[in-house]
Design a protein around this motif. Sequence first.
Motif, mmCIF file in Angstrom:
data_model
loop_
_atom_site.group_PDB
_atom_site.id
_atom_site.type_symbol
_atom_site.label_atom_id
_atom_site.label_comp_id
_atom_site.label_asym_id
_atom_site.label_seq_id
_atom_site.Cartn_x
_atom_site.Cartn_y
_atom_site.Cartn_z
ATOM 1 N N ILE A 1 -5.465 4.779 4.931
ATOM 2 C CA ILE A 1 -6.602 4.347 5.734
ATOM 3 C C ILE A 1 -7.845 4.221 4.929
ATOM 4 O O ILE A 1 -8.542 3.064 5.349
ATOM 5 C CB ILE A 1 -6.800 5.622 6.680
ATOM 6 N N VAL A 2 -8.001 5.216 4.031
ATOM 7 C CA VAL A 2 -9.238 4.796 3.155
ATOM 8 C C VAL A 2 -9.318 3.331 2.431
ATOM 9 O O VAL A 2 -10.476 2.616 2.459
ATOM 10 C CB VAL A 2 -9.310 6.009 2.161
ATOM 11 N N GLU B 1 -3.498 5.443 11.821
ATOM 12 C CA GLU B 1 -4.022 6.549 12.570
ATOM 13 C C GLU B 1 -3.323 7.017 13.670
ATOM 14 O O GLU B 1 -2.972 8.394 13.744
ATOM 15 C CB GLU B 1 -5.558 6.172 13.028
ATOM 16 N N SER B 2 -2.561 6.107 14.302
ATOM 17 C CA SER B 2 -1.620 6.705 15.313
ATOM 18 C C SER B 2 -0.526 7.191 14.898
ATOM 19 O O SER B 2 0.040 8.310 15.544
ATOM 20 C CB SER B 2 -1.340 5.455 16.270
ATOM 21 N N ALA B 3 0.158 6.641 13.976
ATOM 22 C CA ALA B 3 1.331 7.335 13.223
ATOM 23 C C ALA B 3 1.023 8.568 12.729
ATOM 24 O O ALA B 3 1.861 9.360 12.744
ATOM 25 C CB ALA B 3 1.895 6.269 12.218
ATOM 26 N N ASN B 4 -0.217 8.931 12.010
ATOM 27 C CA ASN B 4 -0.368 10.097 11.548
ATOM 28 C C ASN B 4 -0.717 10.915 12.377
ATOM 29 O O ASN B 4 -0.103 12.132 12.491
ATOM 30 C CB ASN B 4 -1.787 9.891 10.747
ATOM 31 N N LEU B 5 -1.368 10.597 13.725
ATOM 32 C CA LEU B 5 -1.473 11.558 14.727
ATOM 33 C C LEU B 5 -0.116 12.040 15.403
ATOM 34 O O LEU B 5 0.238 13.163 15.594
ATOM 35 C CB LEU B 5 -2.417 11.114 15.970
ATOM 36 N N ASN B 6 0.851 10.936 15.259
ATOM 37 C CA ASN B 6 2.156 11.380 16.127
ATOM 38 C C ASN B 6 2.812 12.252 14.909
ATOM 39 O O ASN B 6 3.719 13.157 15.699
ATOM 40 C CB ASN B 6 3.039 10.275 16.342
ATOM 41 N N LYS B 7 2.690 12.092 13.885
ATOM 42 C CA LYS B 7 3.308 12.864 12.899
ATOM 43 C C LYS B 7 2.888 14.412 12.880
ATOM 44 O O LYS B 7 3.428 15.193 12.798
ATOM 45 C CB LYS B 7 3.154 12.487 11.284
ATOM 46 N N ILE C 1 0.884 -1.179 -0.070
ATOM 47 C CA ILE C 1 0.019 0.138 0.007
ATOM 48 C C ILE C 1 0.721 1.276 0.102
ATOM 49 O O ILE C 1 0.562 2.163 -0.942
ATOM 50 C CB ILE C 1 -0.714 -0.192 1.317
ATOM 51 N N MET C 2 1.780 1.366 0.777
ATOM 52 C CA MET C 2 2.724 2.387 0.783
ATOM 53 C C MET C 2 3.632 2.752 -0.641
ATOM 54 O O MET C 2 3.578 3.755 -0.784
ATOM 55 C CB MET C 2 3.674 2.310 2.121
ATOM 56 N N SER C 3 3.927 1.392 -0.880
ATOM 57 C CA SER C 3 4.738 1.609 -2.274
ATOM 58 C C SER C 3 3.769 2.151 -3.285
ATOM 59 O O SER C 3 4.254 2.759 -4.234
ATOM 60 C CB SER C 3 5.443 0.226 -2.688
ATOM 61 N N TYR C 4 2.533 1.916 -3.289
ATOM 62 C CA TYR C 4 1.600 2.164 -4.067
ATOM 63 C C TYR C 4 1.562 3.848 -4.213
ATOM 64 O O TYR C 4 1.334 4.332 -5.399
ATOM 65 C CB TYR C 4 0.033 1.582 -4.012
ATOM 66 N N PHE C 5 1.276 4.350 -3.130
ATOM 67 C CA PHE C 5 1.411 5.780 -2.928
ATOM 68 C C PHE C 5 2.624 6.552 -3.348
ATOM 69 O O PHE C 5 2.750 7.878 -3.563
ATOM 70 C CB PHE C 5 0.612 6.482 -1.637
ATOM 71 N N GLY C 6 3.736 5.854 -3.275
ATOM 72 C CA GLY C 6 5.173 6.389 -3.517
ATOM 73 C C GLY C 6 5.552 7.319 -2.467
ATOM 74 O O GLY C 6 5.321 7.264 -1.252
ATOM 75 N N ARG C 7 6.321 8.284 -2.810
ATOM 76 C CA ARG C 7 6.831 9.476 -2.030
ATOM 77 C C ARG C 7 6.047 10.811 -1.854
ATOM 78 O O ARG C 7 6.627 11.918 -1.682
ATOM 79 C CB ARG C 7 8.218 9.715 -2.625
ATOM 80 N N ARG C 8 4.747 10.547 -2.099
ATOM 81 C CA ARG C 8 4.062 11.715 -2.041
ATOM 82 C C ARG C 8 3.992 12.255 -0.443
ATOM 83 O O ARG C 8 4.479 11.666 0.362
ATOM 84 C CB ARG C 8 2.383 11.599 -2.547
ATOM 85 N N ASP C 9 3.031 13.207 -0.312
ATOM 86 C CA ASP C 9 2.949 14.035 1.060
ATOM 87 C C ASP C 9 2.614 12.833 2.048
ATOM 88 O O ASP C 9 1.360 12.029 1.996
ATOM 89 C CB ASP C 9 2.011 15.033 0.973
ATOM 90 N N THR C 10 3.382 12.637 3.140
ATOM 91 C CA THR C 10 2.973 11.618 4.188
ATOM 92 C C THR C 10 1.745 11.659 4.820
ATOM 93 O O THR C 10 1.019 10.524 5.015
ATOM 94 C CB THR C 10 4.197 11.359 5.351
ATOM 95 N N LYS C 11 1.396 12.826 5.070
ATOM 96 C CA LYS C 11 -0.082 13.048 5.783
ATOM 97 C C LYS C 11 -1.145 12.714 4.773
ATOM 98 O O LYS C 11 -1.976 11.799 5.240
ATOM 99 C CB LYS C 11 -0.041 14.634 6.118
ATOM 100 N N GLN C 12 -1.079 13.233 3.459
ATOM 101 C CA GLN C 12 -2.109 12.530 2.209
ATOM 102 C C GLN C 12 -2.024 11.032 2.325
ATOM 103 O O GLN C 12 -2.924 10.369 2.168
ATOM 104 C CB GLN C 12 -1.858 13.380 1.262
ATOM 105 N N SER C 13 -0.936 10.739 2.011
ATOM 106 C CA SER C 13 -0.483 9.230 1.895
ATOM 107 C C SER C 13 -1.184 8.257 2.842
ATOM 108 O O SER C 13 -1.934 7.319 2.718
ATOM 109 C CB SER C 13 0.864 8.921 1.743
ATOM 110 N N ALA C 14 -1.024 8.768 4.206
ATOM 111 C CA ALA C 14 -1.679 8.029 5.076
ATOM 112 C C ALA C 14 -3.250 8.019 5.420
ATOM 113 O O ALA C 14 -3.521 7.058 5.534
ATOM 114 C CB ALA C 14 -1.125 8.625 6.548
ATOM 115 N N ARG C 15 -3.740 8.964 4.906
ATOM 116 C CA ARG C 15 -5.160 9.205 4.866
ATOM 117 C C ARG C 15 -5.718 8.078 3.788
ATOM 118 O O ARG C 15 -6.698 7.659 4.074
ATOM 119 C CB ARG C 15 -5.616 10.496 4.765
ATOM 120 N N GLU C 16 -5.010 8.495 2.623
ATOM 121 C CA GLU C 16 -5.525 7.615 1.476
ATOM 122 C C GLU C 16 -5.422 6.043 2.090
ATOM 123 O O GLU C 16 -6.066 5.017 1.616
ATOM 124 C CB GLU C 16 -4.818 7.807 0.343
#
Length: 216
Positions: free
Chosen positions: A22-23, A93-99, A5-20
């Motif tokens: 999660i979706v 969600e926890s990692a995103n909140l920490n970020k 999943i993370m490789s699918y989103f690549g190196r885009r904004d980490t906050k936006q990538s985390a949200r996507e």
Amino acid sequence: MMAGIMSYFGRRDTKQSAREAIVVLRQQLQMIEKKEEHLQKKIDQDLKIAKANAVSNKPLATSALKRKRFNETQLEQLRGQQMQLEMQVNTLESANLNKETMDAMKKAAQALADIHSGMSVAKVDQTMAEIQEQRAVADEITELISNPVGVDMGDQEELEAQLAALEDEALTDRLMGADHVPIHVPAGAVPAAKQAVTEDDEEAALRQLQAEMAAM
């Protein structure tokens, strides 16, 4: 799966990538829940068939039980996947909140650094010392302005001594002058000598008037 999943989103904004991410995970969870509902219905149906044919048609009942066992195995696998996905969602969600928390703390730290960029303990001490010095200068100026111009404390004491001497001299003069105070004569009172002279003049004038009348 998470790495994919993370490789699918690549190196885009980490906050936006985390949200996507999660979706996507939640969508996968919804699909698994639907499969679980479908398998549970099939399990219930096979169990019903097995019970209905346990006596009258054992082969059919046995086949229904086999399908039931197979579907139960799949259901357990789906539930395991569901648990893994839910854990990943919670972790994201926890990692995103920490970020987000760390980003906020970094911004606050940078703001503090900007505020203190022109400040230091030595500069603060120097500024406070300058303030104290200027206060002392202001107090001295106020004291100088409040005192009479051209008169110091020594001159003031000398003037006070001279004033005291003049007061003593004036008091002495007043006491000495008390022995020569003129006696007060009431209004209308005439001294005896002056009164005698006045009477003699009147008698002389009267005699002169009588002589003039006799000659006439």
